[in-house]
Design an enzyme around this catalytic site. Structure first.
Site, short mmCIF file in Angstrom:
data_model
loop_
_atom_site.label_atom_id
_atom_site.label_comp_id
_atom_site.label_asym_id
_atom_site.label_seq_id
_atom_site.Cartn_x
_atom_site.Cartn_y
_atom_site.Cartn_z
N GLU A 69 9.58 1.51 10.92
CA GLU A 69 10.61 2.54 10.75
C GLU A 69 9.89 3.88 10.79
O GLU A 69 9.16 4.23 9.86
CB GLU A 69 11.34 2.35 9.42
CG GLU A 69 12.27 1.15 9.46
CD GLU A 69 12.98 0.91 8.16
OE1 GLU A 69 13.53 -0.19 7.99
OE2 GLU A 69 12.99 1.82 7.31
N CYS A 113 14.00 10.55 6.90
CA CYS A 113 13.89 10.12 8.30
C CYS A 113 15.22 10.26 9.03
O CYS A 113 15.25 10.55 10.22
CB CYS A 113 13.42 8.68 8.35
SG CYS A 113 14.47 7.57 7.42
N LYS A 123 0.88 -1.18 0.00
CA LYS A 123 0.00 0.00 0.00
C LYS A 123 0.91 1.22 0.00
O LYS A 123 1.43 1.62 1.04
CB LYS A 123 -0.89 -0.02 1.25
CG LYS A 123 -2.24 0.68 1.11
CD LYS A 123 -2.17 2.14 0.76
CE LYS A 123 -1.88 3.03 1.95
NZ LYS A 123 -1.65 4.44 1.56
N GLU A 147 9.55 16.56 15.05
CA GLU A 147 10.04 16.26 13.71
C GLU A 147 9.34 17.19 12.73
O GLU A 147 8.12 17.13 12.58
CB GLU A 147 9.75 14.80 13.34
CG GLU A 147 10.31 14.44 11.97
CD GLU A 147 9.93 13.04 11.50
OE1 GLU A 147 8.76 12.67 11.60
OE2 GLU A 147 10.83 12.34 11.00
P1 NAD Z 1 2.36 8.50 7.41
O1 NAD Z 1 2.50 7.72 8.67
O2 NAD Z 1 1.36 9.59 7.37
O3 NAD Z 1 1.96 7.55 6.20
C1 NAD Z 1 2.76 6.44 5.83
C2 NAD Z 1 1.88 5.40 5.18
O4 NAD Z 1 0.96 4.90 6.13
C3 NAD Z 1 1.05 5.91 4.01
O5 NAD Z 1 1.02 4.92 2.99
C4 NAD Z 1 -0.32 6.09 4.62
O6 NAD Z 1 -1.37 5.98 3.69
C5 NAD Z 1 -0.37 4.93 5.59
N1 NAD Z 1 -1.30 5.07 6.71
C6 NAD Z 1 -1.72 6.21 7.32
N2 NAD Z 1 -2.58 5.91 8.32
C7 NAD Z 1 -2.69 4.56 8.36
C8 NAD Z 1 -3.41 3.66 9.18
N3 NAD Z 1 -4.19 4.06 10.18
N4 NAD Z 1 -3.28 2.33 8.95
C9 NAD Z 1 -2.48 1.89 7.94
N5 NAD Z 1 -1.79 2.69 7.13
C10 NAD Z 1 -1.87 4.02 7.34
O7 NAD Z 1 3.81 9.01 7.05
P2 NAD Z 1 4.23 9.98 5.86
O8 NAD Z 1 3.76 11.35 6.21
O9 NAD Z 1 3.81 9.37 4.56
O10 NAD Z 1 5.82 9.90 5.91
C11 NAD Z 1 6.62 10.72 6.70
C12 NAD Z 1 7.07 10.00 7.96
O11 NAD Z 1 7.75 8.80 7.61
C13 NAD Z 1 8.04 10.81 8.80
O12 NAD Z 1 7.69 10.72 10.15
C14 NAD Z 1 9.37 10.10 8.56
O13 NAD Z 1 10.33 10.25 9.57
C15 NAD Z 1 8.94 8.70 8.40
N6 NAD Z 1 9.96 7.92 7.71
C16 NAD Z 1 10.71 7.05 8.43
C17 NAD Z 1 11.72 6.32 7.82
C18 NAD Z 1 12.58 5.38 8.62
O14 NAD Z 1 13.27 4.58 8.02
N7 NAD Z 1 12.59 5.44 9.93
C19 NAD Z 1 11.95 6.48 6.46
C20 NAD Z 1 11.18 7.39 5.75
C21 NAD Z 1 10.17 8.10 6.39
#
Ligand code: NAD
Length: 505
Positions: free
Chosen positions: A265, A299, A190, A399
């Site tokens: 992550e 991240c 997804k 963040e």
């Molecule tokens: P997000 O959590 O909003 O969304 C990530 C994914 O989760 C999307 O595909 C979204 O549709 C899905 N999602 C949202 N709510 C959900 C739910 N209730 N159940 C299942 N899936 C759901 O994150 P974002 O805004 O897309 O990305 C930015 C974040 O990602 C930042 O916090 C960043 O630090 C983190 N990130 C972490 C790493 C790492 O390796 N630690 C790498 C890249 C990004």
């Protein structure tokens, strides 16, 4: 031979495939329109509509999960050499289409082409790395005791869900999907709704490379709809998730009834600590690169720079000069160093911090405004530097996930470690010093899953990747990935020499 001047026309050509009917899901080896409901994806640089995309429902996720379940037995039984060959063919397919992937990724995310061209090739490397480990994925340990030969073996856990964020979507999704496939798992992916397009390319490349139908399924949609359905589906045995910490905690709750194994992550507020004995020229380059590349939407970005008080003024002056010279511009232009942020909502979030910073007593030493590049059509911001900050300020705790750096002074090693660890996150830490003993001491003391000394984030695929505290659960990379996607089984075979307790005799 394409030239950078051609980028806009080549990007338009690459995107033209999305201009007709909506981008579908990919389920059981076929494009799938789903319910007919769609959502739109726009270019962050100018707001233009790039594509309409199928908005996945629980029924779509169910079809994908059933496809993954039905394909599992055969894929898990496919020999390691065969899996290796298919994964290398996928890597070949990515390399062959790297240019197209990079251009579409730039248009969908706003990430500058100078970084995205490499990201597509790194995705291919992810597949090659795990391809070569596929034949040994099932291997285990020999742990003999006096009366038994014990040995372990690993088997794939089953169909897994992979949920990815919008920042560098293609590279990140391969980092999850490649080890899952190498392990013998089938996958329902997804992708993020703010940058969904390259996920469809990946599904197509995998299929063209000979990955059997149902082994990789892609369901587009919103987190609260398709994402929730995937995390609750009983056929999905584990969820590999990359995204925000708050979403991770929701997924843990959503997966509780079906006892999902999870790998998270999550977010970061990573410190880079600069001691006064460091090579300050190299430190300066690394500090700038680790927060202002990839639009700061990374991240592992070093979003807090902790600078020893004796060099604080000089170092922040040099930082501010360089920050002011960072080239904001069209992400398709190879000269651009900072492109537009992904979405208007994210732009609003990033622009909400300068007022908070000033109110809490920090100085906006560079940037802090919306950039006028693009005449207000895109989500461009000025690269921003806050100085005079203390660890309790909002800009030092939250963040921001944009091109925004918070500079904090410290007196000595103990204070540096206290500030570095004084946040809820614990993903990465960076430190700059020429003192070897201090490098080891501080590395050990940091609450971080990964520490780089005198370096920026240079990845080596066999090493563990992941965070502590609110930054994650579990590690990826090398064999660590297989620990997540596989079950370890112990087999004990008696030497027929031990005494079996007799009851009822
Ligand atoms: P997000 O959590 O909003 O969304 C990530 C994914 O989760 C999307 O595909 C979204 O549709 C899905 N999602 C949202 N709510 C959900 C739910 N209730 N159940 C299942 N899936 C759901 O994150 P974002 O805004 O897309 O990305 C930015 C974040 O990602 C930042 O916090 C960043 O630090 C983190 N990130 C972490 C790493 C790492 O390796 N630690 C790498 C890249 C990004």
């Amino acid at each position: 031979m394409p030239t950078p001047d051609d980028n806009p026309s080549r990007a338009a050509a690459a995107l033209s495939r999305f201009s007709g009917s909506p981008v579908g899901h990919f389920i059981a080896g076929r494009s799938d329109a789903g319910s007919g409901e769609t959502f739109d994806t726009h270019c962050p640089a100018d707001g233009r509509l790039l594509a309409r995309v199928a908005r996945g429902t629980a029924a779509d996720v169910d079809r994908a999960a059933v496809a993954a379940r039905e394909a599992f037995e055969s894929w898990a039984a496919t020999g390691g050499a065969q899996r290796r060959a298919i994964l290398h063919a996928i890597a070949d397919g990515i390399v062959a289409r790297a240019d197209e992937i990079a251009l579409i990724e730039v248009m969908d995310t706003g990430q500058p082409i100078r970084y995205m061209a490499k990201a597509a090739l790194r995705a291919a490397e992810n597949f090659r790395f795990f391809a070569d480990r596929a034949p040994s994925a099932n291997d285990g340990l020999s742990l003999p005791s006096a009366d038994h030969v014990n040995y372990t073996t690993r088997q794939p856990i089953g169909p897994v869900g992979v949920i990815t964020p919008w920042n560098t979507p293609f590279m990140l999704s391969t980092w999850k999907i490649a080890p899952a496939l190498a392990a013998g798992c089938t996958v329902v992916h997804k992708p993020a709704e703010w940058s969904p397009l390259t996920a469809s390319l990946l599904a197509e490349i995998c299929s063209d490379a000979g990955l059997p139908a149902g082994v990789l399924n892609t369901v587009h949609g919103l987190g609260e709809e398709a994402g929730v359905a995937l995390t609750e589906h009983p056929d999905i045995k584990a969820i590999a998730f990359v995204g925000e910490s708050v979403t991770g905690s929701r997924i843990m709750k959503q997966g509780a009834d079906t006892l999902k194994r999870v790998h998270f992550e999550l977010g970061g507020k990573n410190p880079v600590i600069v001691f006064d004995d460091a090579d300050l020229d190299r430190a300066l380059d690394a500090v700038l690169f680790m927060i202002y590349s990839l639009n700061g939407e990374r991240c592992t970005s070093s979003s807090r720079v902790l600078i020893q008080a004796s060099i604080y003024d000089d170092f922040t002056t040099r930082l501010a000069e360089r920050v002011a010279r960072i080239r904001v511009g069209d992400p398709l232009d190879p000269a651009t160093e900072l492109g537009p942020l992904i979405h208007a909502r994210h732009l609003d979030k990033v622009l909400s911090y300068p007022a908070k910073a000033r109110a809490e007593g920090a100085t906006v030493a560079a940037g802090g405004n919306r950039s006028d590049f693009g005449g207000g059509m895109g989500h461009f911001v000025e690269p921003t530097l806050y100085t005079g900050a203390t660890s309790d300020m909002t800009i030092a705790q939250e963040e921001i996930f944009g091109p925004v750096l918070t500079a904090i002074a410290f007196e000595d090693e103990a204070e540096a470690v206290r500030i570095a660890n004084g946040v809820r996150y614990g993903l990465a830490g960076y430190l700059w010093t020429r003192d070897t003993g201090r490098a080891h001491r501080v590395s050990r003391a940091l609450d971080a899953g990964m520490v780089w000394v005198n370096s920026e984030n240079v990845r080596h695929l066999p090493t563990p990747f992941g965070g502590m505290k609110a930054s994650g659960i579990g590690r990826d990379g090398g064999d660590y990935s297989f620990d997540f996607y596989m079950e370890t089984k112990n087999i004990a075979i008696a030497l027929d020499s031990h005494t079996i307790p007799r009851i009822g005799a």
